[in-house]
Design a protein around this motif. Structure first.
Motif, PDB file in Angstrom:
ATOM      1  N   GLU A   1      47.879  51.079  87.309  1.00 53.58           N
ATOM      2  CA  GLU A   1      47.187  51.347  88.557  1.00 53.58           C
ATOM      3  C   GLU A   1      46.906  50.063  89.345  1.00 53.58           C
TER       4      GLU A   1
ATOM      5  N   SER B   1      48.896  45.812  85.840  1.00 52.82           N
ATOM      6  CA  SER B   1      47.823  46.682  86.341  1.00 52.82           C
ATOM      7  C   SER B   1      46.848  45.835  87.149  1.00 52.82           C
TER       8      SER B   1
ATOM      9  N   ASP C   1      41.884  56.154  90.285  1.00 54.71           N
ATOM     10  CA  ASP C   1      42.645  55.728  89.106  1.00 54.71           C
ATOM     11  C   ASP C   1      42.116  54.413  88.540  1.00 54.71           C
ATOM     12  N   ARG C   2      41.586  53.571  89.423  1.00 58.53           N
ATOM     13  CA  ARG C   2      41.073  52.277  88.934  1.00 58.53           C
ATOM     14  C   ARG C   2      39.854  52.467  88.042  1.00 58.53           C
TER      15      ARG C   2
ATOM     16  N   ASN D   1      47.783  54.280  94.655  1.00 58.23           N
ATOM     17  CA  ASN D   1      47.581  54.363  93.201  1.00 58.23           C
ATOM     18  C   ASN D   1      48.386  55.530  92.608  1.00 58.23           C
TER      19      ASN D   1
ATOM     20  N   THR E   1      41.056  54.644  84.618  1.00 59.20           N
ATOM     21  CA  THR E   1      41.706  53.935  83.506  1.00 59.20           C
ATOM     22  C   THR E   1      40.641  53.282  82.620  1.00 59.20           C
TER      23      THR E   1
ATOM     24  N   SER F   1      47.876  58.372  91.038  1.00 55.47           N
ATOM     25  CA  SER F   1      47.577  59.761  91.397  1.00 55.47           C
ATOM     26  C   SER F   1      47.176  59.891  92.867  1.00 55.47           C
TER      27      SER F   1
ATOM     28  N   TYR G   1      45.008  60.760  83.452  1.00 55.90           N
ATOM     29  CA  TYR G   1      44.688  59.788  82.389  1.00 55.90           C
ATOM     30  C   TYR G   1      44.367  60.484  81.061  1.00 55.90           C
TER      31      TYR G   1
ATOM     32  N   SER H   1      42.790  62.463  88.993  1.00 60.74           N
ATOM     33  CA  SER H   1      42.899  61.218  88.248  1.00 60.74           C
ATOM     34  C   SER H   1      42.549  61.430  86.777  1.00 60.74           C
TER      35      SER H   1
ATOM     36  N   THR I   1      46.606  53.219  80.478  1.00 61.52           N
ATOM     37  CA  THR I   1      46.926  52.725  81.819  1.00 61.52           C
ATOM     38  C   THR I   1      48.189  53.375  82.393  1.00 61.52           C
ATOM     39  N   HIS I   2      48.175  53.577  83.700  1.00 60.99           N
ATOM     40  CA  HIS I   2      49.378  53.976  84.443  1.00 60.99           C
ATOM     41  C   HIS I   2      49.785  52.830  85.378  1.00 60.99           C
TER      42      HIS I   2
END
Ligand code: F0G
Length: 414
Positions: A81, A59, A116-117, A109, A120, A111, A149, A145, A78-79
């Motif tokens: 990102e 990430s 997203d940053r 990112n 998360t 989505s 999440y 986003s 987390t995804h």
């Protein structure tokens, strides 16, 4: 290696990191204040993590975790990102007149936007705080986003959107990920006011960029690009401004990197607004005396915001980086978007404000042709397909399903 607390940016009062709070008693916004021991060791650790296969090291946010939000890796939502590309595109260097231009595409990112940053970090913090009902006001990207999440965290997502003013792609994502959408008969600023009221009354956990953890996650846009440039900063970083969360995060990231000795000079921030939604620009021109809220209107719906809640932090960011604020009209935004799309890069209209603004700053000599510039593209092209179909130069033809018909069509088009 690090400890952190919440601190008021106006009166400097401290609060424990895990106290549920968005604002100081004096009305000032809160930020996470880190105390980092072993600053260069932390920088080395972040370099080593580029070789790791662990999701939290991959990430682009949690690679910097000690200086973002100090959480255990097991606590992270987390995804993977971040880790977005930094591009050197000659056609766009020509178009802006800036040979030293690089583009960082935050539309890559999970989505499709930089949100997203921040998300998360905010959703991981919500989980730590035991909050299960998460809410945001949004022009569509924050809501997409949050929905993604919250689903990952098993929490409820309540999103407040200006009715009829959110693009179809963003609406589809938000609903598809399972959020509960409330279309407000009003604009983004009305939605923001309501979420803030509900959050201060303790009825929801607010994950808009007033939430200090959002800012912490979004700092990593800057740190990741500095790391990709081997900690050799550009002269300018250009970013669109709406609610001014990114502007605030960028200012903090630059200040910390400089104070901690990660970089030797500070890049300057250039924030670009749409001229129909430009309260920050107007305030900048008047020497930041105050912010006058306005009724916002622009084709770039993501930044259709007339009363940005992060004004105090964003003003500091401009002052500390000797930055500037500019505004561009919708026609220039669409021209920049067409250039970015035709370069095969693509972005949504709000993101294109960066290159429209840069072109103007180069033309007027404020940014020199010889300077190194990184422009941030904040959202993916598919976020707003209406803005693509509005273009007059698309090439699509319906034709009979045989080679002869196609050959004669191609001959006619030549
Ligand atoms: N670019 C895009 C694509 C955005 O979605 C936003 C904000 C901005 C720029 C402006 O960033 O608010 O940090 O100054 N979108 C918010 C939303 C308001 O709800 O998705 P900012």
């Amino acid at each position: 290696m690090t400890t952190a607390k919440l601190q008021c940016i106006a009166c400097q009062q401290d609060f424990p990191l895990w106290e549920l709070r968005y604002e100081c008693g004096c009305g000032g916004l809160l930020e996470v204040a880190h105390s980092v021991k072993g600053k260069s060791e932390l920088k080395d650790l972040v370099e080593q993590r580029l070789l790791s296969r662990k999701p939290w090291d991959r990430s682009g946010v949690w690679r910097f975790r000690e200086a973002v939000v100090p959480l255990e890796t097991s606590e992270l939502v987390t995804h993977q990102e971040g880790q977005t590309g930094l591009y050197d595109i000659d056609t766009l260097q020509d178009w802006t007149g800036c040979p030293g231009l690089l583009l960082k595409h935050e539309g890559e990112n999970p989505s499709g936007s930089f949100k997203d940053r921040g998300m998360t970090a905010a959703v991981s913090a919500a989980k730590k705080l035991g909050m299960n009902r998460l809410a945001c006001a949004s022009t569509g990207n924050t809501s997409s986003s949050l929905a993604a999440y919250a689903a990952r965290a098993g929490a409820q997502a309540l999103v407040f959107l200006p009715a009829g003013k959110v693009s179809l792609g963003k609406m589809a994502q938000t609903l598809g990920y399972g959020a509960q959408a409330l279309a407000i008969r009003g604009d983004f600023d009305d939605a923001m006011r309501i979420v803030r009221e509900l959050a201060l009354a303790g009825e929801v956990y607010m994950v808009n960029s007033l939430n200090p953890f959002r800012i912490e996650g979004q700092k990593t846009i800057i740190w990741e690009l500095l790391q990709d440039l081997e900690w050799n900063p550009p002269d300018w970083i250009v970013v669109p401004g709406g609610n001014l969360g990114n502007t605030s995060a960028f200012g903090k990231a630059i200040e910390e990197a400089y104070q901690w000795g990660w970089i030797k000079k500070k890049p300057r921030l250039a924030v670009i607004q749409a001229s129909g939604a430009n309260p920050f620009f107007t305030s900048f021109q008047a020497g930041f005396k105050n912010l006058v809220a306005m009724q916002a209107e622009t084709i770039a719906t993501a930044i259709r915001i007339g009363n940005p809640v992060n004004y105090q932090r964003a003003k500091q960011a401009i002052e500390r980086t000797q930055g500037l604020v500019a505004a561009v009209d919708d026609a220039s935004i669409l021209a920049a978007k067409a250039a970015i799309d035709r370069a095969g890069v693509g972005c949504e209209p709000a993101s294109a404000a960066t290159l429209a603004g840069l072109k103007e700053l180069i033309r007027s000599g404020v940014v020199c042709k010889t300077q190194r510039v990184v422009a941030i593209l904040t959202g993916h092209m598919l976020k707003d397909t209406d803005a693509i179909f509005a273009s007059q130069t698309l090439q699509s033809h319906e034709v009979d399903a045989n080679a002869t018909a196609i050959r004669s069509l191609l001959a006619a088009l030549r």
